[in-house]
Design an enzyme around this catalytic site. Structure first.
Site, PDB file in Angstrom:
ATOM      1  N   THR A   8      98.826  96.265  55.042  1.00  0.00           N
ATOM      2  CA  THR A   8      99.192  94.920  54.568  1.00  0.00           C
ATOM      3  C   THR A   8     100.507  94.931  53.791  1.00  0.00           C
ATOM      4  OG1 THR A   8      97.810  95.247  52.605  1.00  0.00           O
ATOM      5  CG2 THR A   8      96.802  94.044  54.424  1.00  0.00           C
ATOM      6  N   PHE A  46      90.821  72.295  46.866  1.00  0.00           N
ATOM      7  CA  PHE A  46      89.438  72.627  47.215  1.00  0.00           C
ATOM      8  C   PHE A  46      88.456  72.095  46.172  1.00  0.00           C
ATOM      9  CE2 PHE A  46      91.195  76.622  49.487  1.00  0.00           C
ATOM     10  CZ  PHE A  46      91.390  75.904  50.658  1.00  0.00           C
ATOM     11  N   THR A  86      89.312  93.864  38.947  1.00  0.00           N
ATOM     12  CA  THR A  86      89.404  92.430  39.196  1.00  0.00           C
ATOM     13  C   THR A  86      88.329  91.627  38.461  1.00  0.00           C
ATOM     14  OG1 THR A  86      89.069  90.751  40.921  1.00  0.00           O
ATOM     15  CG2 THR A  86      88.094  92.871  41.321  1.00  0.00           C
ATOM     16  N   LEU A 146     100.679 100.846  54.989  1.00  0.00           N
ATOM     17  CA  LEU A 146     101.404  99.677  55.510  1.00  0.00           C
ATOM     18  C   LEU A 146     100.496  98.739  56.316  1.00  0.00           C
ATOM     19  CD1 LEU A 146     104.858 101.257  56.501  1.00  0.00           C
ATOM     20  CD2 LEU A 146     104.187 100.201  54.344  1.00  0.00           C
ATOM     21  N   TYR A 182      83.876  92.325  48.080  1.00  0.00           N
ATOM     22  CA  TYR A 182      85.132  92.755  47.448  1.00  0.00           C
ATOM     23  C   TYR A 182      84.882  93.122  45.986  1.00  0.00           C
ATOM     24  CZ  TYR A 182      89.553  92.361  44.993  1.00  0.00           C
ATOM     25  OH  TYR A 182      90.611  92.592  44.153  1.00  0.00           O
TER      26      TYR A 182
HETATM   27  N1  UDP Z   1      92.824  76.646  45.821  1.00  0.00           N
HETATM   28  C1  UDP Z   1      93.083  75.399  46.368  1.00  0.00           C
HETATM   29  N2  UDP Z   1      93.831  75.341  47.525  1.00  0.00           N
HETATM   30  C2  UDP Z   1      94.342  76.460  48.126  1.00  0.00           C
HETATM   31  C3  UDP Z   1      94.081  77.730  47.540  1.00  0.00           C
HETATM   32  C4  UDP Z   1      93.314  77.774  46.388  1.00  0.00           C
HETATM   33  O1  UDP Z   1      92.643  74.364  45.849  1.00  0.00           O
HETATM   34  O2  UDP Z   1      95.016  76.366  49.165  1.00  0.00           O
HETATM   35  C5  UDP Z   1      92.052  76.720  44.561  1.00  0.00           C
HETATM   36  C6  UDP Z   1      90.826  77.605  44.645  1.00  0.00           C
HETATM   37  O3  UDP Z   1      89.695  76.864  45.033  1.00  0.00           O
HETATM   38  C7  UDP Z   1      90.724  78.118  43.219  1.00  0.00           C
HETATM   39  C8  UDP Z   1      92.179  78.188  42.729  1.00  0.00           C
HETATM   40  O4  UDP Z   1      92.893  77.313  43.612  1.00  0.00           O
HETATM   41  O5  UDP Z   1      90.043  77.208  42.409  1.00  0.00           O
HETATM   42  C9  UDP Z   1      92.776  79.581  42.815  1.00  0.00           C
HETATM   43  O6  UDP Z   1      92.508  80.111  44.095  1.00  0.00           O
HETATM   44  P1  UDP Z   1      93.193  81.454  44.602  1.00  0.00           P
HETATM   45  O7  UDP Z   1      92.742  81.659  46.031  1.00  0.00           O
HETATM   46  O8  UDP Z   1      94.658  81.398  44.358  1.00  0.00           O
HETATM   47  O9  UDP Z   1      92.614  82.573  43.656  1.00  0.00           O
HETATM   48  P2  UDP Z   1      91.096  83.001  43.303  1.00  0.00           P
HETATM   49  O10 UDP Z   1      90.764  82.267  42.030  1.00  0.00           O
HETATM   50  O11 UDP Z   1      90.224  82.645  44.456  1.00  0.00           O
HETATM   51  O12 UDP Z   1      91.212  84.469  43.078  1.00  0.00           O
END
Ligand code: UDP
Length: 313
Positions: free
Chosen positions: A35, A202, A115, A33, A139
């Site tokens: 997370t 992003f 993953t 627990l 990770y």
């Molecule tokens: N992303 C974004 N804004 C956010 C979270 C994620 O633009 O608040 C983008 C991130 O840069 C990536 C995609 O969304 O290109 C998926 O990100 P997420 O963290 O969901 O999964 P990851 O691909 O990192 O496992």
């Protein structure tokens, strides 16, 4: 047949617990627990609140089990960069202890949560299981080490390499939502965006058609259907690695557009800097999942966004 689900109180693990029960399996959950949330564990499952790092907890959890689905892990890329030792201890140490206790209990069957982070920056897309793994963060490195440990264990094992998991299951006990704190994933962040706290895009200068990153999103229900098929087609004393995604890519802007359709209003979003460590495009080659597991994804991006919305609103 009784399945031990490690991490069964988390988002993906709890979905597995619900679907295994539905499919007629008996289930034991082992979760510390840290997370996860105990309220998602159905009363039909036996719950051991404990850790992979405790021999006593492992003995209690494995008693009476025939196979394991192993989800329990630390899984935040950013945190893993800050605390690599914690990730090594919990992910690698925890899995090693689990494998050793499985042997002591005579349990040889395991389906593991792996993953796409094991692949690192892809040299080509779509990414196949034969591509050389080269994780870019602790990770991914810990998950690769687990896959390598299980490969030499002699177990009947399948590691499933997830791309971007989304959506939610409406179980007999309600929606099994993604409830991370802090939430870093795109789809929940889009759906939680407000005018005061818009979702950040992003990077808008990536080498993609609309300049935003492309990812391969898979519905959590499709993902767990593949786990159950994996459990039912485990190879004899052998390890297989299988990618799980949809085989299609969506840009951040396309996901926002799908979310706007699902919720029926404009999502507040702002363009922001690139996030460190993000590859431009990640898409799975799912040829092996389709042929080996006789599986295919059935739920698209619109349903993923809609189910996520229904689960968190
Ligand atoms: N992303 C974004 N804004 C956010 C979270 C994620 O633009 O608040 C983008 C991130 O840069 C990536 C995609 O969304 O290109 C998926 O990100 P997420 O963290 O969901 O999964 P990851 O691909 O990192 O496992």
């Amino acid at each position: 047949m009784r399945i031990l689900v490690t991490g069964g109180a988390g988002y993906i693990g709890a979905t597995a617990v619900a679907m295994l029960l539905e499919a007629g399996y008996d289930v034991t959950v082992l979760d510390d627990l840290s997370t996860g949330h105990s309220d998602v564990i159905p009363t039909e499952a036996k719950f051991v609140k404990g850790s992979l790092l405790s021999n006593q907890d492992l003995d209690e959890a494995l008693t009476g089990c025939d196979a394991v689905m192993h989800f329990a892990a630390k899984s935040l890329v950013g945190e893993s960069v800050e605390k690599p030792d914690l990730y090594a201890e919990v992910n690698v140490g925890g899995s090693k202890a689990l494998f050793s206790k499985m042997k002591a209990h005579g349990i040889k069957k395991i389906v593991l949560s792996s993953t796409a982070a094991t692949y690192g920056e892809p040299k080509r897309v779509p990414i196949s299981e034969n591509d050389e793994p080269a994780p870019k963060n602790p990770y991914g490195a810990t998950k690769l080490e687990i896959d390598r440990m299980v490969a030499t264990s002699g177990f009947s094992a399948i590691s499933l390499r997830y791309f971007n998991v989304a959506g939610a299951l409406q179980s007999a006990n309600g929606w099994l939502a993604e409830r991370h704190n802090p939430e870093t994933h795109l789809i929940p962040n889009i759906l939680k965006a407000t005018n005061d706290a818009p979702v950040k895009i992003f990077g808008t200068d990536w080498p993609t058609e609309d300049g935003t990153c492309i990812r391969d999103y898979i519905h959590v229900v499709d993902l767990i259907e593949a786990h159950i098929k994996a459990l039912e087609t485990l190879p004899e004393a052998k390890h297989e690695i299988i990618n799980l995604g949809s085989g299609d890519g969506y840009s951040v802007r396309q996901v926002i557009a799908a979310a706007e359709k699902a919720v029926g209003h404009k999502i507040p979003a702002i363009e922001s800097e690139r996030r460190a460590g993000d590859p431009a495009i990640l898409i799975a080659d799912i040829t092996k999942a389709k042929s080996y597991l006789n599986w295919q994804p059935n739920r698209g991006i619109d349903q993923m966004v809609l189910d996520t919305w229904n689960s968190i609103k």
